[in-house]
Design a protein around this motif. Structure first.
Motif, PDB file in Angstrom:
ATOM      1  N   GLN A  44       0.901  17.626 -11.698  1.00  0.00           N
ATOM      2  CA  GLN A  44       0.788  19.030 -11.286  1.00  0.00           C
ATOM      3  C   GLN A  44       1.854  19.881 -11.969  1.00  0.00           C
ATOM      4  O   GLN A  44       1.567  20.978 -12.465  1.00  0.00           O
ATOM      5  CB  GLN A  44       0.944  19.127  -9.754  1.00  0.00           C
ATOM      6  CG  GLN A  44       0.844  20.543  -9.199  1.00  0.00           C
ATOM      7  CD  GLN A  44      -0.568  21.091  -9.239  1.00  0.00           C
ATOM      8  OE1 GLN A  44      -1.520  20.327  -9.278  1.00  0.00           O
ATOM      9  NE2 GLN A  44      -0.698  22.396  -9.251  1.00  0.00           N
ATOM     10  N   ILE A  60       0.968   4.238  -2.629  1.00  0.00           N
ATOM     11  CA  ILE A  60       0.771   5.634  -2.227  1.00  0.00           C
ATOM     12  C   ILE A  60       1.900   6.503  -2.765  1.00  0.00           C
ATOM     13  O   ILE A  60       1.675   7.594  -3.292  1.00  0.00           O
ATOM     14  CB  ILE A  60       0.673   5.755  -0.686  1.00  0.00           C
ATOM     15  CG1 ILE A  60      -0.657   5.152  -0.206  1.00  0.00           C
ATOM     16  CG2 ILE A  60       0.794   7.196  -0.230  1.00  0.00           C
ATOM     17  CD1 ILE A  60      -0.742   4.947   1.293  1.00  0.00           C
ATOM     18  N   VAL A  61       3.156   5.990  -2.643  1.00  0.00           N
ATOM     19  CA  VAL A  61       4.319   6.746  -3.136  1.00  0.00           C
ATOM     20  C   VAL A  61       4.202   6.967  -4.643  1.00  0.00           C
ATOM     21  O   VAL A  61       4.437   8.065  -5.152  1.00  0.00           O
ATOM     22  CB  VAL A  61       5.633   6.002  -2.783  1.00  0.00           C
ATOM     23  CG1 VAL A  61       6.809   6.587  -3.534  1.00  0.00           C
ATOM     24  CG2 VAL A  61       5.880   6.069  -1.282  1.00  0.00           C
ATOM     25  N   LYS A  62       3.822   5.895  -5.375  1.00  0.00           N
ATOM     26  CA  LYS A  62       3.676   6.008  -6.830  1.00  0.00           C
ATOM     27  C   LYS A  62       2.571   6.989  -7.197  1.00  0.00           C
ATOM     28  O   LYS A  62       2.727   7.816  -8.095  1.00  0.00           O
ATOM     29  CB  LYS A  62       3.362   4.638  -7.427  1.00  0.00           C
ATOM     30  CG  LYS A  62       4.570   3.715  -7.514  1.00  0.00           C
ATOM     31  CD  LYS A  62       4.190   2.399  -8.165  1.00  0.00           C
ATOM     32  CE  LYS A  62       5.403   1.468  -8.249  1.00  0.00           C
ATOM     33  NZ  LYS A  62       5.028   0.140  -8.804  1.00  0.00           N
ATOM     34  N   ALA A  63       1.431   6.885  -6.486  1.00  0.00           N
ATOM     35  CA  ALA A  63       0.310   7.783  -6.773  1.00  0.00           C
ATOM     36  C   ALA A  63       0.679   9.231  -6.465  1.00  0.00           C
ATOM     37  O   ALA A  63       0.333  10.151  -7.215  1.00  0.00           O
ATOM     38  CB  ALA A  63      -0.913   7.363  -5.961  1.00  0.00           C
ATOM     39  N   GLN A  64       1.419   9.432  -5.352  1.00  0.00           N
ATOM     40  CA  GLN A  64       1.847  10.786  -4.982  1.00  0.00           C
ATOM     41  C   GLN A  64       2.802  11.349  -6.025  1.00  0.00           C
ATOM     42  O   GLN A  64       2.700  12.512  -6.425  1.00  0.00           O
ATOM     43  CB  GLN A  64       2.524  10.754  -3.596  1.00  0.00           C
ATOM     44  CG  GLN A  64       2.915  12.115  -3.056  1.00  0.00           C
ATOM     45  CD  GLN A  64       1.713  12.977  -2.703  1.00  0.00           C
ATOM     46  OE1 GLN A  64       0.690  12.470  -2.274  1.00  0.00           O
ATOM     47  NE2 GLN A  64       1.820  14.270  -2.907  1.00  0.00           N
ATOM     48  N   ALA A  65       3.754  10.501  -6.489  1.00  0.00           N
ATOM     49  CA  ALA A  65       4.712  10.932  -7.509  1.00  0.00           C
ATOM     50  C   ALA A  65       3.982  11.275  -8.808  1.00  0.00           C
ATOM     51  O   ALA A  65       4.294  12.280  -9.465  1.00  0.00           O
ATOM     52  CB  ALA A  65       5.744   9.834  -7.755  1.00  0.00           C
ATOM     53  N   LEU A 105       0.864  12.248  -9.074  1.00  0.00           N
ATOM     54  CA  LEU A 105       0.123  13.492  -8.844  1.00  0.00           C
ATOM     55  C   LEU A 105       1.040  14.706  -8.969  1.00  0.00           C
ATOM     56  O   LEU A 105       0.700  15.706  -9.616  1.00  0.00           O
ATOM     57  CB  LEU A 105      -0.529  13.445  -7.462  1.00  0.00           C
ATOM     58  CG  LEU A 105      -1.253  14.720  -7.015  1.00  0.00           C
ATOM     59  CD1 LEU A 105      -2.430  15.022  -7.933  1.00  0.00           C
ATOM     60  CD2 LEU A 105      -1.735  14.590  -5.577  1.00  0.00           C
ATOM     61  N   GLU A 106       2.225  14.615  -8.347  1.00  0.00           N
ATOM     62  CA  GLU A 106       3.167  15.738  -8.396  1.00  0.00           C
ATOM     63  C   GLU A 106       3.657  15.981  -9.820  1.00  0.00           C
ATOM     64  O   GLU A 106       3.788  17.127 -10.258  1.00  0.00           O
ATOM     65  CB  GLU A 106       4.347  15.465  -7.452  1.00  0.00           C
ATOM     66  CG  GLU A 106       3.943  15.541  -5.975  1.00  0.00           C
ATOM     67  CD  GLU A 106       5.026  15.068  -5.023  1.00  0.00           C
ATOM     68  OE1 GLU A 106       6.120  14.687  -5.519  1.00  0.00           O
ATOM     69  OE2 GLU A 106       4.788  15.073  -3.810  1.00  0.00           O
ATOM     70  N   ARG A 126       0.828  -1.210   0.000  1.00  0.00           N
ATOM     71  CA  ARG A 126       0.000   0.000   0.000  1.00  0.00           C
ATOM     72  C   ARG A 126       0.859   1.255   0.000  1.00  0.00           C
ATOM     73  O   ARG A 126       0.564   2.224  -0.700  1.00  0.00           O
ATOM     74  CB  ARG A 126      -0.917   0.003   1.231  1.00  0.00           C
ATOM     75  CG  ARG A 126      -2.147  -0.847   1.055  1.00  0.00           C
ATOM     76  CD  ARG A 126      -3.249  -0.447   2.028  1.00  0.00           C
ATOM     77  NE  ARG A 126      -4.133  -1.567   2.251  1.00  0.00           N
ATOM     78  CZ  ARG A 126      -4.406  -2.095   3.416  1.00  0.00           C
ATOM     79  NH1 ARG A 126      -3.866  -1.614   4.502  1.00  0.00           N
ATOM     80  NH2 ARG A 126      -5.227  -3.106   3.536  1.00  0.00           N
ATOM     81  N   GLU A 127       1.923   1.224   0.822  1.00  0.00           N
ATOM     82  CA  GLU A 127       2.811   2.391   0.886  1.00  0.00           C
ATOM     83  C   GLU A 127       3.469   2.644  -0.467  1.00  0.00           C
ATOM     84  O   GLU A 127       3.620   3.787  -0.890  1.00  0.00           O
ATOM     85  CB  GLU A 127       3.869   2.182   1.975  1.00  0.00           C
ATOM     86  CG  GLU A 127       3.312   2.378   3.379  1.00  0.00           C
ATOM     87  CD  GLU A 127       4.311   2.030   4.471  1.00  0.00           C
ATOM     88  OE1 GLU A 127       5.495   1.807   4.139  1.00  0.00           O
ATOM     89  OE2 GLU A 127       3.901   1.981   5.642  1.00  0.00           O
ATOM     90  N   GLU A 128       3.862   1.563  -1.155  1.00  0.00           N
ATOM     91  CA  GLU A 128       4.463   1.702  -2.481  1.00  0.00           C
ATOM     92  C   GLU A 128       3.457   2.314  -3.462  1.00  0.00           C
ATOM     93  O   GLU A 128       3.805   3.194  -4.251  1.00  0.00           O
ATOM     94  CB  GLU A 128       4.911   0.321  -2.984  1.00  0.00           C
ATOM     95  CG  GLU A 128       5.684   0.383  -4.289  1.00  0.00           C
ATOM     96  CD  GLU A 128       6.137  -0.993  -4.758  1.00  0.00           C
ATOM     97  OE1 GLU A 128       6.548  -1.096  -5.921  1.00  0.00           O
ATOM     98  OE2 GLU A 128       6.072  -1.949  -3.959  1.00  0.00           O
TER      99      GLU A 128
END
Length: 201
Positions: free
Chosen positions: A157, A146-151, A153-154, A142-144
Motif C-alpha cells: 500500500q 497473518i503478521v507477514k501478510a499484513q506487513a 499488504l501495508e 497462522r498468526e505469523e
C-alpha cells in the motif's frame, strides 16, 4: 493412593459407552461429554456383572457397543444393525449368546484396575497436552503468516501510494508543459496566419 473404581454407563449417538473410573466427573471427561449426563438422566453407575468385568479388564478405557444392543462392550464396536424387519429381530435374538455369570473380582484385581486407570488417565492427559501443543503451534504459525501478510499488504500500500504520488507529480508537470505548448502554438499560429494574410493582400 489409588481410588476405588466404579463402572459408569451412558449412550451417545450410535453407541452405548462404559468405563471403569473413580468418579462421575472422571467418566464424563473420558467420554468427552460437554454436559453432565448423570444429571440429565442419560448416564448411570452400573453393577451389571458383564459390564463391570469388561471395564475392570480395561480401566480408564472407553468401551463401546452398538446403541440399544446387549452385546459385549469392547474398544472397537461395529455400527448398530438398523434392520427393522421383525423376523431379522427374532433371528438376532436367537443368535445372541447366553449370558455367563461374571467372574468375581478380587480386591487385588480391583487395586490393579485402579492403578491401570491412573496410568490410562495419565496417557490420555499426555495425549491431550500433545494435541493442545500441536494446536498452539498451528495457531502461532497462522498468526505469523497473518503478521507477514499484513506487513506485506501495508508495504504494498505504501509503495502504491508513493508511486501514485510520483505519477501524479509527473502528470501535473506534463499538463503544465502541454498547456505551455498550447499557449506557444496559439501565439505562433496567430503570427503565421497574420503573415499569410499579409502575403495574400
Amino acid at each position: 493412593m489409588s481410588r476405588k473404581l466404579k463402572t459408569y454407563q451412558t449412550s451417545l449417538g450410535f453407541y452405548d459407552l462404559a468405563i471403569a473410573a473413580p468418579s462421575m466427573k472422571a467418566a464424563l471427561e473420558a467420554w468427552g461429554a460437554g454436559s453432565n449426563l448423570f444429571h440429565q438422566g442419560v448416564a448411570k453407575e452400573t453393577e451389571d456383572p458383564d459390564v463391570v468385568a469388561a471395564t475392570m479388564a480395561k480401566p480408564g478405557v472407553v468401551l463401546k457397543r452398538p446403541a440399544g444392543s446387549s452385546g459385549r462392550f469392547a474398544e472397537q464396536a461395529g455400527m448398530p444393525d438398523l434392520d427393522d424387519d421383525s423376523s431379522g429381530a427374532k433371528r438376532r435374538r436367537r443368535l445372541e449368546p447366553k449370558r455367563k455369570a461374571a467372574p468375581e473380582i478380587s480386591a487385588e484385581d480391583k487395586r490393579k484396575a485402579a492403578v491401570e486407570f491412573e496410568r490410562e488417565q495419565k496417557r490420555r492427559e499426555a495425549e491431550r497436552r500433545r494435541q493442545e501443543a500441536a494446536r498452539e503451534k498451528e495457531r502461532a504459525r497462522r498468526e505469523e503468516l497473518i503478521v507477514k501478510a499484513q506487513a506485506a499488504l501495508e508495504a504494498g500500500q505504501r509503495q502504491y501510494e508513493e508511486r501514485r504520488e510520483a505519477l501524479d507529480a509527473e502528470r501535473f508537470d506534463l499538463e503544465k508543459r502541454i498547456e505551455a505548448e498550447e499557449t506557444r502554438w496559439e501565439s505562433e499560429r496567430r503570427k503565421l496566419n497574420e503573415t499569410l494574410r499579409q502575403s495574400r493582400d
